[in-house]
Design a protein around this motif. Structure first.
Motif, PDB file in Angstrom:
ATOM      1  N   VAL A 285       0.840  -1.201   0.000  1.00  0.00           N
ATOM      2  CA  VAL A 285       0.000   0.000   0.000  1.00  0.00           C
ATOM      3  C   VAL A 285       0.876   1.252   0.000  1.00  0.00           C
ATOM      4  O   VAL A 285       0.606   2.228  -0.719  1.00  0.00           O
ATOM      5  CB  VAL A 285      -0.959   0.012   1.199  1.00  0.00           C
ATOM      6  CG1 VAL A 285      -1.675   1.357   1.316  1.00  0.00           C
ATOM      7  CG2 VAL A 285      -1.989  -1.112   1.077  1.00  0.00           C
ATOM      8  N   GLU A 286       1.943   1.234   0.789  1.00  0.00           N
ATOM      9  CA  GLU A 286       2.848   2.391   0.836  1.00  0.00           C
ATOM     10  C   GLU A 286       3.477   2.654  -0.526  1.00  0.00           C
ATOM     11  O   GLU A 286       3.615   3.819  -0.953  1.00  0.00           O
ATOM     12  CB  GLU A 286       3.925   2.164   1.892  1.00  0.00           C
ATOM     13  CG  GLU A 286       3.395   2.161   3.328  1.00  0.00           C
ATOM     14  CD  GLU A 286       4.493   1.891   4.337  1.00  0.00           C
ATOM     15  OE1 GLU A 286       5.672   1.758   3.907  1.00  0.00           O
ATOM     16  OE2 GLU A 286       4.196   1.799   5.545  1.00  0.00           O
ATOM     17  N   TRP A 287       3.857   1.591  -1.224  1.00  0.00           N
ATOM     18  CA  TRP A 287       4.438   1.772  -2.552  1.00  0.00           C
ATOM     19  C   TRP A 287       3.392   2.270  -3.544  1.00  0.00           C
ATOM     20  O   TRP A 287       3.708   3.078  -4.433  1.00  0.00           O
ATOM     21  CB  TRP A 287       5.089   0.478  -3.041  1.00  0.00           C
ATOM     22  CG  TRP A 287       6.488   0.307  -2.552  1.00  0.00           C
ATOM     23  CD1 TRP A 287       6.948  -0.591  -1.630  1.00  0.00           C
ATOM     24  CD2 TRP A 287       7.622   1.093  -2.939  1.00  0.00           C
ATOM     25  NE1 TRP A 287       8.293  -0.432  -1.422  1.00  0.00           N
ATOM     26  CE2 TRP A 287       8.742   0.597  -2.222  1.00  0.00           C
ATOM     27  CE3 TRP A 287       7.807   2.152  -3.823  1.00  0.00           C
ATOM     28  CZ2 TRP A 287      10.009   1.137  -2.366  1.00  0.00           C
ATOM     29  CZ3 TRP A 287       9.078   2.696  -3.961  1.00  0.00           C
ATOM     30  CH2 TRP A 287      10.168   2.187  -3.243  1.00  0.00           C
ATOM     31  N   TYR A 288       2.151   1.806  -3.401  1.00  0.00           N
ATOM     32  CA  TYR A 288       1.094   2.336  -4.267  1.00  0.00           C
ATOM     33  C   TYR A 288       0.855   3.822  -3.984  1.00  0.00           C
ATOM     34  O   TYR A 288       0.545   4.596  -4.907  1.00  0.00           O
ATOM     35  CB  TYR A 288      -0.205   1.553  -4.094  1.00  0.00           C
ATOM     36  CG  TYR A 288      -0.303   0.364  -5.027  1.00  0.00           C
ATOM     37  CD1 TYR A 288      -0.236   0.545  -6.412  1.00  0.00           C
ATOM     38  CD2 TYR A 288      -0.474  -0.925  -4.543  1.00  0.00           C
ATOM     39  CE1 TYR A 288      -0.317  -0.536  -7.274  1.00  0.00           C
ATOM     40  CE2 TYR A 288      -0.559  -2.011  -5.406  1.00  0.00           C
ATOM     41  CZ  TYR A 288      -0.473  -1.808  -6.776  1.00  0.00           C
ATOM     42  OH  TYR A 288      -0.552  -2.873  -7.630  1.00  0.00           O
ATOM     43  N   ASP A 289       1.000   4.224  -2.748  1.00  0.00           N
ATOM     44  CA  ASP A 289       0.895   5.647  -2.429  1.00  0.00           C
ATOM     45  C   ASP A 289       1.980   6.442  -3.149  1.00  0.00           C
ATOM     46  O   ASP A 289       1.724   7.533  -3.691  1.00  0.00           O
ATOM     47  CB  ASP A 289       0.996   5.870  -0.919  1.00  0.00           C
ATOM     48  CG  ASP A 289      -0.247   5.396  -0.167  1.00  0.00           C
ATOM     49  OD1 ASP A 289      -1.320   5.291  -0.808  1.00  0.00           O
ATOM     50  OD2 ASP A 289      -0.145   5.131   1.040  1.00  0.00           O
ATOM     51  N   GLU A 290       3.210   5.911  -3.152  1.00  0.00           N
ATOM     52  CA  GLU A 290       4.309   6.567  -3.880  1.00  0.00           C
ATOM     53  C   GLU A 290       4.013   6.606  -5.378  1.00  0.00           C
ATOM     54  O   GLU A 290       4.223   7.624  -6.047  1.00  0.00           O
ATOM     55  CB  GLU A 290       5.626   5.812  -3.631  1.00  0.00           C
ATOM     56  CG  GLU A 290       6.197   5.965  -2.243  1.00  0.00           C
ATOM     57  CD  GLU A 290       6.833   7.337  -2.046  1.00  0.00           C
ATOM     58  OE1 GLU A 290       6.979   8.095  -3.019  1.00  0.00           O
ATOM     59  OE2 GLU A 290       7.185   7.651  -0.894  1.00  0.00           O
ATOM     60  N   LEU A 291       3.508   5.491  -5.889  1.00  0.00           N
ATOM     61  CA  LEU A 291       3.214   5.406  -7.313  1.00  0.00           C
ATOM     62  C   LEU A 291       2.098   6.375  -7.703  1.00  0.00           C
ATOM     63  O   LEU A 291       2.168   7.025  -8.759  1.00  0.00           O
ATOM     64  CB  LEU A 291       2.833   3.964  -7.661  1.00  0.00           C
ATOM     65  CG  LEU A 291       2.730   3.583  -9.133  1.00  0.00           C
ATOM     66  CD1 LEU A 291       4.012   3.926  -9.896  1.00  0.00           C
ATOM     67  CD2 LEU A 291       2.420   2.093  -9.271  1.00  0.00           C
ATOM     68  N   ALA A 292       1.082   6.491  -6.855  1.00  0.00           N
ATOM     69  CA  ALA A 292      -0.004   7.438  -7.134  1.00  0.00           C
ATOM     70  C   ALA A 292       0.504   8.871  -7.124  1.00  0.00           C
ATOM     71  O   ALA A 292       0.071   9.716  -7.917  1.00  0.00           O
ATOM     72  CB  ALA A 292      -1.119   7.255  -6.109  1.00  0.00           C
ATOM     73  N   ARG A 293       1.445   9.150  -6.230  1.00  0.00           N
ATOM     74  CA  ARG A 293       2.033  10.491  -6.179  1.00  0.00           C
ATOM     75  C   ARG A 293       2.818  10.790  -7.450  1.00  0.00           C
ATOM     76  O   ARG A 293       2.793  11.911  -7.971  1.00  0.00           O
ATOM     77  CB  ARG A 293       2.953  10.592  -4.959  1.00  0.00           C
ATOM     78  CG  ARG A 293       3.626  11.948  -4.786  1.00  0.00           C
ATOM     79  CD  ARG A 293       4.545  11.954  -3.572  1.00  0.00           C
ATOM     80  NE  ARG A 293       5.608  10.978  -3.685  1.00  0.00           N
ATOM     81  CZ  ARG A 293       6.721  11.158  -4.403  1.00  0.00           C
ATOM     82  NH1 ARG A 293       6.894  12.278  -5.096  1.00  0.00           N
ATOM     83  NH2 ARG A 293       7.643  10.228  -4.441  1.00  0.00           N
ATOM     84  N   LEU A 294       3.487   9.784  -7.987  1.00  0.00           N
ATOM     85  CA  LEU A 294       4.310   9.973  -9.182  1.00  0.00           C
ATOM     86  C   LEU A 294       3.468  10.086 -10.449  1.00  0.00           C
ATOM     87  O   LEU A 294       3.829  10.817 -11.380  1.00  0.00           O
ATOM     88  CB  LEU A 294       5.282   8.795  -9.335  1.00  0.00           C
ATOM     89  CG  LEU A 294       6.439   8.722  -8.334  1.00  0.00           C
ATOM     90  CD1 LEU A 294       7.084   7.344  -8.383  1.00  0.00           C
ATOM     91  CD2 LEU A 294       7.473   9.795  -8.628  1.00  0.00           C
TER      92      LEU A 294
END
Length: 383
Positions: A285-294
């Motif tokens: 989930v944390e990585w998806y948060d980073e990906l959504a930010r990018l």
């Protein structure tokens, strides 16, 4: 005949002709003629310098074509003296050819086709079969693409991000017919990552390797899809996983995070889990948060809703899904899965059936149809 060698030499030979004054379309045609000649001649008399032979023969083919076309007379005059035969310079201009084939004026479909033809060395027939379109249709697409970039020269750096996007599109086509596009994308991305110092090129290569490692487990003997949670992890390619993780770690250490590195990190977390139940969903989930930010991509947020449902429960996943456009691809299938996890099997069965009608391919449609049938059977047998 070493087909792999011919394909690997194709981009360098095309580039050599362009540097001598040929436009891209004419150079590509001449190189294809030279490859046909190589198939005819090499089995009986293979040259010591394969690249030099191809450059010499392709240049002659180009000059022959130029002489037969009065509109090209001035170009012929500039290059009337054929360079003497000899070893070809050990210069790798493939990177410039990547940039040319991913020219911003091309549509994604045309860029993919031109990359497979000029950089990958595939024939028009092979590309057409891979994309399940008639060969004349693919030939027209490639011809239009060549005309579009005909005047471009190798005198300025291209956009690496555009090249990566093209290769990602190739990889996602997977496998069809005689051409393994996923493997071809891995090969071309390896080549690109070796030629350019860019963490996202490494990130894309890592992502491809980590996904490719699970390929053998993705389908059952009857060709049906096997969801990630149900895959036999003993069939995953551990060598590819180790290579992908190593490449990803080196890229992340440069502290220039991009979307392909983030996607690869998610794939690595799946690959690292001994079982589906041991997957570190909270970190995903944390990585998806980073990906959504990018990327600010709705598809990323859709996938994040699945991860939230695994990490925090199906109700949380449905809440994350609620804010997304219901017309997104796979939205209905995700909703069905989360409703099933939440115990609402009637709604899940209805949504699985609805998702099956929207499925982009036969394998996915069959999988979703089976899910709906399974829940409907269970509902009928329940007391």
């Amino acid at each position: 005949m070493d087909e792999a060698l011919l394909r690997s030499l194709t981009p360098d030979v095309i580039t050599a002709l362009v540097r001598r004054g040929a436009d891209f379309a004419a150079a590509e045609d001449a190189v294809q003629d030279a490859l046909v000649e190589a198939v005819r001649v090499w089995p009986a008399d293979r040259p010591r310098d394969a690249k030099g032979w191809l450059v010499t023969v392709a240049w002659r083919k180009f000059l022959d074509a130029a002489r037969s076309d009065a509109a090209r007379r001035r170009r012929e005059d500039r290059a009337e003296e054929e360079p003497p035969p000899g070893p070809a310079p050990a210069v790798d201009d493939t990177l410039q050819l990547y940039f040319l084939c991913a020219h911003p004026s091309l549509t994604p479909a045309s860029a993919v086709a031109l990359t497979l033809r000029a950089v990958g060395g595939l024939t028009t027939r092979q590309i057409a079969r891979a994309y399940l379109v008639p060969e004349p249709t693919m030939a027209q697409r490639i011809s239009r693409a060549k005309r579009t970039v005909a005047g471009a020269r190798f005198d300025r750096p291209g956009d690496v991000a555009t090249v990566l996007r093209v290769l990602y599109l190739v990889f996602n086509e997977g496998y069809s017919g005689e051409v393994d596009l996923a493997a071809e994308a891995v090969r071309l991305t390896r080549q690109l990552a070796a030629a350019v110092d860019h963490p996202e090129a490494a990130g894309l290569l890592a992502l491809m390797l980590l996904h490719h490692a699970r390929r053998a487990a993705r389908t059952a003997a009857d060709g049906s899809l096997v969801p990630l949670a149900e895959q036999d992890r003993g069939r995953w390619d551990t060598a590819l996983i180790a290579e992908g993780v190593g490449i990803l770690q080196s890229a992340l250490a440069r502290d220039r995070l991009g979307e392909f590195q983030a996607q690869a990190a998610i794939a690595a977390l799946h690959a690292d889990a001994p079982t589906a139940e041991e997957t570190d969903w909270a970190q995903i989930v944390e990585w998806y948060d980073e990906l959504a930010r990018l990327t600010d991509s709705p598809i990323v947020r859709l996938n994040r809703a699945v991860a939230v449902g695994e990490a925090d429960g199906p109700r949380a996943g449905l809440a994350a899904l609620a804010g997304l456009d219901a017309s997104l691809p796979r939205h209905t299938a995700v909703a069905a899965y989360l409703h099933e996890r939440d115990g609402d099997t009637a709604t899940a069965a209805r949504l699985y059936a609805e998702a099956a009608h929207k499925a982009p391919n036969l394998a996915e449609r069959d999988h979703l149809t089976r899910q709906a049938a399974r829940l409907n059977r269970a509902g009928r047998t329940r007391p």
